[in-house]
Design a protein around this motif. Structure first.
Motif, PDB file in Angstrom:
ATOM      1  N   UNK A   1       0.818  -1.205   0.000  1.00 34.79           N
ATOM      2  CA  UNK A   1       0.000   0.000   0.000  1.00 34.79           C
ATOM      3  C   UNK A   1       0.852   1.254   0.000  1.00 34.79           C
ATOM      4  N   UNK A   2       0.366   2.285  -0.716  1.00 36.51           N
ATOM      5  CA  UNK A   2       1.081   3.555  -0.805  1.00 36.51           C
ATOM      6  C   UNK A   2       0.073   4.684  -0.968  1.00 36.51           C
ATOM      7  N   UNK A   3       0.392   5.832  -0.436  1.00 38.54           N
ATOM      8  CA  UNK A   3      -0.395   7.027  -0.695  1.00 38.54           C
ATOM      9  C   UNK A   3      -0.084   7.554  -2.096  1.00 38.54           C
ATOM     10  N   UNK A   4      -1.115   8.021  -2.782  1.00 37.20           N
ATOM     11  CA  UNK A   4      -0.984   8.523  -4.146  1.00 37.20           C
ATOM     12  C   UNK A   4      -1.745   9.835  -4.289  1.00 37.20           C
TER      13      UNK A   4
ATOM     14  N   UNK B   1      -6.277   0.969  10.435  1.00 33.17           N
ATOM     15  CA  UNK B   1      -5.585   0.844   9.151  1.00 33.17           C
ATOM     16  C   UNK B   1      -4.542   1.938   8.984  1.00 33.17           C
ATOM     17  N   UNK B   2      -4.890   3.142   9.328  1.00 40.07           N
ATOM     18  CA  UNK B   2      -3.932   4.232   9.184  1.00 40.07           C
ATOM     19  C   UNK B   2      -2.701   4.001  10.052  1.00 40.07           C
ATOM     20  N   UNK B   3      -2.897   3.467  11.231  1.00 40.46           N
ATOM     21  CA  UNK B   3      -1.763   3.184  12.110  1.00 40.46           C
ATOM     22  C   UNK B   3      -0.836   2.145  11.463  1.00 40.46           C
ATOM     23  N   UNK B   4      -1.431   1.155  10.781  1.00 37.86           N
ATOM     24  CA  UNK B   4      -0.619   0.115  10.171  1.00 37.86           C
ATOM     25  C   UNK B   4       0.083   0.602   8.917  1.00 37.86           C
ATOM     26  N   UNK B   5      -0.595   1.381   8.083  1.00 39.37           N
ATOM     27  CA  UNK B   5       0.009   1.795   6.814  1.00 39.37           C
ATOM     28  C   UNK B   5       0.998   2.941   6.973  1.00 39.37           C
ATOM     29  N   UNK B   6       0.931   3.651   8.087  1.00 45.52           N
ATOM     30  CA  UNK B   6       1.883   4.733   8.310  1.00 45.52           C
ATOM     31  C   UNK B   6       2.941   4.347   9.344  1.00 45.52           C
ATOM     32  N   UNK B   7       2.736   3.195  10.007  1.00 46.82           N
ATOM     33  CA  UNK B   7       3.674   2.787  11.059  1.00 46.82           C
ATOM     34  C   UNK B   7       4.818   1.987  10.542  1.00 46.82           C
TER      35      UNK B   7
END
Length: 253
Positions: free
Chosen positions: A186-189, A247-253
């Motif tokens: 996963x990545x921010x776009x 989810x945010x904690x996992x994808x940014x952690x």
């Protein structure tokens, strides 16, 4: 073009954020039908019609591998209530009726399911990409990867070196028919477009935070007849605001 988005991200695997981060695949839940299925399939139909040379590729002589991939997917769809096959035509979850074209297995796969399909064979001790229908690439170009081994394919990926490649090659070599693996990235776009090819020479900037979040649910399955590996990729793009706190904690952690 209007963005095609899901309303929620969905499940992340226990190994998310680690490489390779795989876990056992529940084969009953292999192929996905979500709230973006119809829109994604319309985009796949467009790409297969207007950009076929960019989204379908196969090495000469690998027809048996592509044919087995189509048979495997059709067998799975036959066990799912969302699809129905009769007299060589499949009624899909969005109501389209797709003729099974055995002379064009990759194109047929691209019209049946939202997943992209990559096919890999062991060659000289390495897994080589021998065929694919790739409608939704994320920062790569199929023509640059076909016929290449895993280490060369991932050369532009930060952190993917010989040590990690050796682990991935061992994992893929140990796959057995009927027992698949899955993982997710996963990545921010800033750009939500599903068809997002970028050549290797292009500068690729990975954003720490952006309006959208793009994730690929990837599955690895050994095909019993040819021994090749089927690698499926289901793409989800959501508004970043749709991420749950967990989810945010996992994808940014």
């Amino acid at each position: 073009m209007e963005a095609i988005l899901q309303t929620r991200l969905g499940e992340l695997p226990p190994g998310y954020g680690r490489l390779p981060g795989t876990g056992p695949l529940d084969m009953a839940r292999w192929l996905m039908v979500d709230d973006a299925y119809a829109a994604q399939m319309a985009e796949r139909e467009r790409l297969l019609r207007d950009h076929r040379g960019e989204v379908v590729a196969m090495e000469p002589g690998r027809e048996a591998v592509a044919a087995e991939a189509l048979r495997m997917v059709l067998a799975h769809l036959g066990e799912r209530e969302e699809w129905a096959e009769e007299a060589g035509r499949v009624t899909c979850p969005d109501g389209r009726r797709v003729t099974v074209d055995e002379a064009d297995p990759l194109g047929t796969l691209g019209r049946l399911i939202a997943e992209d399909i990559c096919l890999l064979e062991a060659r000289d001790g390495a897994q080589v990409l021998v065929g694919a229908v790739l409608c939704f690439p994320s920062r790569w170009v199929l023509a640059e990867k076909i016929g290449r081994p895993m280490l060369r394919i991932h050369a532009p990926v930060p952190g993917y070196g010989e040590a990690l490649n050796a682990r991935v090659e061992r994992m893929m070599g140990a796959l057995r028919p009927g027992v698949g693996l899955w993982r997710a990235n996963g990545h921010f776009h800033s750009d939500p477009m599903l068809f997002y090819p970028r050549p290797e020479v292009a500068k690729k900037e990975w954003e720490a935070e952006a309006r959208y979040f793009r994730s690929e649910r990837q599955a690895l399955i050994r095909m019993p007849e040819t021994g090749a590996t089927l690698f499926s990729i289901h793409t989800t793009v959501v508004e970043a605001s749709a991420l749950t706190e967990a989810q945010r904690a996992r994808v940014t952690g």
